[in-house]
Scaffold this active site. Structure first.
Site, mmCIF file in Angstrom:
data_model
loop_
_atom_site.group_PDB
_atom_site.id
_atom_site.type_symbol
_atom_site.label_atom_id
_atom_site.label_comp_id
_atom_site.label_asym_id
_atom_site.label_seq_id
_atom_site.Cartn_x
_atom_site.Cartn_y
_atom_site.Cartn_z
ATOM 1 N N ASP A 178 0.850 -1.190 0.000
ATOM 2 C CA ASP A 178 0.000 0.000 0.000
ATOM 3 C C ASP A 178 0.883 1.236 0.000
ATOM 4 O O ASP A 178 2.057 1.167 -0.377
ATOM 5 C CB ASP A 178 -0.915 -0.044 1.240
ATOM 6 C CG ASP A 178 -2.226 0.709 1.029
ATOM 7 O OD1 ASP A 178 -2.177 1.893 0.656
ATOM 8 O OD2 ASP A 178 -3.300 0.113 1.238
ATOM 9 N N HIS A 218 -4.960 6.126 2.938
ATOM 10 C CA HIS A 218 -5.434 4.831 2.465
ATOM 11 C C HIS A 218 -4.796 3.694 3.255
ATOM 12 O O HIS A 218 -5.486 2.794 3.759
ATOM 13 C CB HIS A 218 -5.137 4.668 0.972
ATOM 14 C CG HIS A 218 -5.747 3.447 0.356
ATOM 15 N ND1 HIS A 218 -5.080 2.241 0.287
ATOM 16 C CD2 HIS A 218 -6.952 3.239 -0.212
ATOM 17 C CE1 HIS A 218 -5.858 1.343 -0.309
ATOM 18 N NE2 HIS A 218 -6.997 1.921 -0.618
ATOM 19 N N SER A 378 -10.828 -2.163 -1.617
ATOM 20 C CA SER A 378 -9.644 -2.272 -0.748
ATOM 21 C C SER A 378 -10.071 -2.656 0.656
ATOM 22 O O SER A 378 -9.465 -3.524 1.302
ATOM 23 C CB SER A 378 -8.883 -0.941 -0.711
ATOM 24 O OG SER A 378 -8.251 -0.668 -1.933
#
Length: 621
Positions: A178, A218, A378
């Site tokens: 990520d 994120h 995700s």
């Protein structure tokens, strides 16, 4: 997107007194006490002894720099304002500023102040101050919808509705590919290791704001879903961050490949019993990326990928399209396909199952105690990774395909409304939503099966479609399906020592599907025995092997079902000119039975029911 610091319902942390003379405090607590002890100032004339200083007994829930100053009983609003003025003046003389955030005049009289901890030694000696309590977080004790949804199907929630999975996943290690993660966030602090790998492209545009909160948003949220202390699915699992996305959430196939090589080398240097590799990103179809994922699975890792947020066929994207990867789509709280404006979850035959992926509460990178809601595949993939970690912590010897089969075994079926999809995608998209297996669940001796659909063939009469099982599965059945028509049949071929189910178009058919029945149980072995000649019956040679399926194909493209012989149930009886394969399987606990139906036109439809002999519930797949 919105920020939230509490869910539904309340839990208050207990606070421990840090009054002078207390013993055995952590280092930062001792530092504050030393400031209070060593300060040369005395309580103002006529004032009471110095007030107590209290802190939450849950260190991760504390909010340093924000303090409740509570006055003694019998004080009034005027005392509150006078105390505020005195504190401002004393702090200003020493070069400190403070901000009054709230005053209280109900059950308690006092105020909430934002100030440096260096000012505490002044505040505790003010007149009328009873105690000072460092502010701290409170949390709902009803689990968020996504965690409730994982547990509800198998009754794993506790009486007060809190999240209690079978275990905390601590025996599994998760590699998260990520962007950055805010290491200081209370949800993931001490749970995430930032590896020394970093392969990200430059951000697009000439004016890119690289605030930490943007770069970490994120990755922090996804890591929180996997193993966060309050929002995580597997709260004991360790997460290793491999950075392949930049501050805009963008990476490259080359960077992802390098990241997977890094993980592979790390696992070779330090083998781990149970590994989950989480890929919460998608790109266009890439053979290279799919190959790297396939190699990772072959080396024992459970690889889980996001299906994509493009409201499109997941087979068009990588790594979602790799058959060896567990590809996860997203649903909302109503168990319906997640929608995001013009986008939404991807779907189709390359998706293995769906998981919560809408309005998910997890760690926010805005501050070390902030939470926010985000959605997408995700987040759905992160839920599946957490479930996999819990499964692997129960049994570290589970293979990647066993993890998939167990996920499917305990998923909730037929709750998603797929009417918004095209006929093709409605047919091939799995109607399964992930759920946590119950405590003490085991599938070691249970036959678990799934149907694997091929893509639809072309419309030409010579076109065909092929489907195959994953590594570790055996093919126990092979069939063909032609929407609105009759296929010419199907056959079994062997490609790279692996069986393939191949379906053939029939006259006037506009495309055909091959559907392989792929199963797993301990020591399962399957073989395909072909008709010696067209029109001759194939049969299972060894008495230890059970007939589990028959194929039927005619070179003349005349559809003709073959079926098992009624007497010994070891052969497939075929008509003249028809070629068949008998699928014959063996496992110590396996038994198969012939099921027959008769359709309206009196043609006999034949099905096989195979299961393990041990008393376990039916697979339901």
């Amino acid at each position: 997107m919105r920020r939230t610091s509490a869910w539904i319902g309340w839990a208050l942390c207990l606070c421990a007194s840090l009054a002078m003379g207390a013993q055995d405090y952590p280092e930062d607590d001792e530092m504050i006490l030393d400031l209070i002890r060593e300060d040369g100032t005395q309580p103002e004339s006529g004032a009471e002894p110095a007030a107590e200083f209290l802190r939450c007994n849950k260190a991760a829930w504390r909010m340093p720099g924000q303090y409740l100053v509570i006055l003694r009983q019998g004080t009034h609003e005027s005392h509150v304002q006078r105390t505020i003025r005195r504190l401002r003046a004393k702090a200003a003389r020493r070069g400190y500023l403070l901000e009054i955030l709230q005053t209280y005049s109900g059950a308690l009289h006092g105020f909430l102040v934002k100030m440096s901890s260096d000012v505490l030694h002044l505040a505790v000696k003010l007149p009328h101050v009873h105690y000072i309590e460092e502010d701290s977080s409170v949390f709902a004790q009803s689990a968020p919808w996504n965690l409730q949804r994982l547990l509800q199907p198998h009754g794993s929630t506790s009486e007060n509705g809190t999240y209690q999975p079978p275990n905390d996943g601590r025996m599994a290690e998760v590699y998260l590919m990520d962007g950055s993660v805010q290491m200081s966030h209370r949800e993931v602090e001490g749970r995430v290791l930032i590896t020394d790998f970093n392969n990200v492209p430059e951000e697009d545009g000439v004016r890119v704001h690289r605030q930490a909160s943007q770069c970490d948003s994120h990755g922090t949220h996804v890591a929180g879903v996997v193993s966060g202390s309050d929002s995580g699915v597997a709260r004991g699992a360790g997460v290793n961050l491999v950075r392949v996305l930049n501050c805009q959430g963008k990476g490259t196939v080359s960077g992802a490949l390098a990241g997977m090589e890094y993980i592979r080398a790390a696992l070779l240097a330090r083998p781990v019993g149970a590994v989950v590799v989480l890929l919460p990103f998608v790109g266009g179809f890439s053979r290279s990326l799919n190959t790297a994922c396939r190699d990772m699975v072959a080396n024992g890792a459970v690889v889980i990928a996001a299906a994509g947020n493009y409201r499109d066929d997941a087979c068009l994207y990588s790594p979602a399209s790799e058959p060896e990867v567990i590809t996860v789509g997203a649903v909302n709280a109503a168990d319906q396909l997640m929608s995001q404006g013009a986008g939404g979850t991807n779907f189709g035959r390359c998706v293995d199952l769906f998981a919560p992926g809408d309005d998910i509460v997890s760690a926010s990178s805005d501050c070390s105690t902030c939470f926010t809601t985000r959605g997408g595949t995700s987040q759905a993939a992160a839920h599946a990774a957490g479930v996999a970690a819990v499964m692997l912590s129960s049994n570290q010897n589970m293979s990647p395909v066993q993890v998939l089969q167990m996920m499917l075994r305990y998923s909730v079926s037929n709750t998603i409304n797929l009417l918004s999809l095209s006929d093709t995608h409605r047919l091939t998209t799995p109607n399964l939503v992930a759920a946590m297996p119950p405590a003490n669940s085991t599938t070691d001796e249970e036959l678990l099966c799934r149907s694997v659909w091929s893509e639809r063939s072309g419309a030409a009469s010579t076109d065909r479609a092929a489907s195959r099982c994953r590594r570790g599965e055996e093919m126990m059945g092979c069939s063909s399906y032609a929407p609105g028509g009759v296929p010419a049949g199907e056959t079994i071929t062997t490609n790279s020592e692996q069986m393939e189910c191949v379906a053939y178009n029939g006259p006037g058919v506009k495309g055909v599907y091959a559907v392989a029945r792929c199963c797993a149980v301990s020591s399962l072995q399957c073989r395909a025995h072909a008709s010696p000649e067209p029109g001759q019956d194939p049969e299972c040679v060894s008495p230890q092997y059970h007939l589990s399926g028959c194929t039927s194909w005619s070179a003349a493209q005349v559809s003709s079902n073959s079926r098992p012989h009624h007497g010994d149930r070891r052969r497939c009886v075929v008509k003249e000119g028809v070629t068949s394969h008998a699928l014959c399987c063996h496992a110590p606990s396996l038994e198969c039975h012939l099921l027959e139906n008769t359709s309206a036109d009196k043609d006999q439809l034949v099905f096989f029911s195979c299961r393990s002999r041990c008393p376990v519930p039916p697979a339901g797949l």
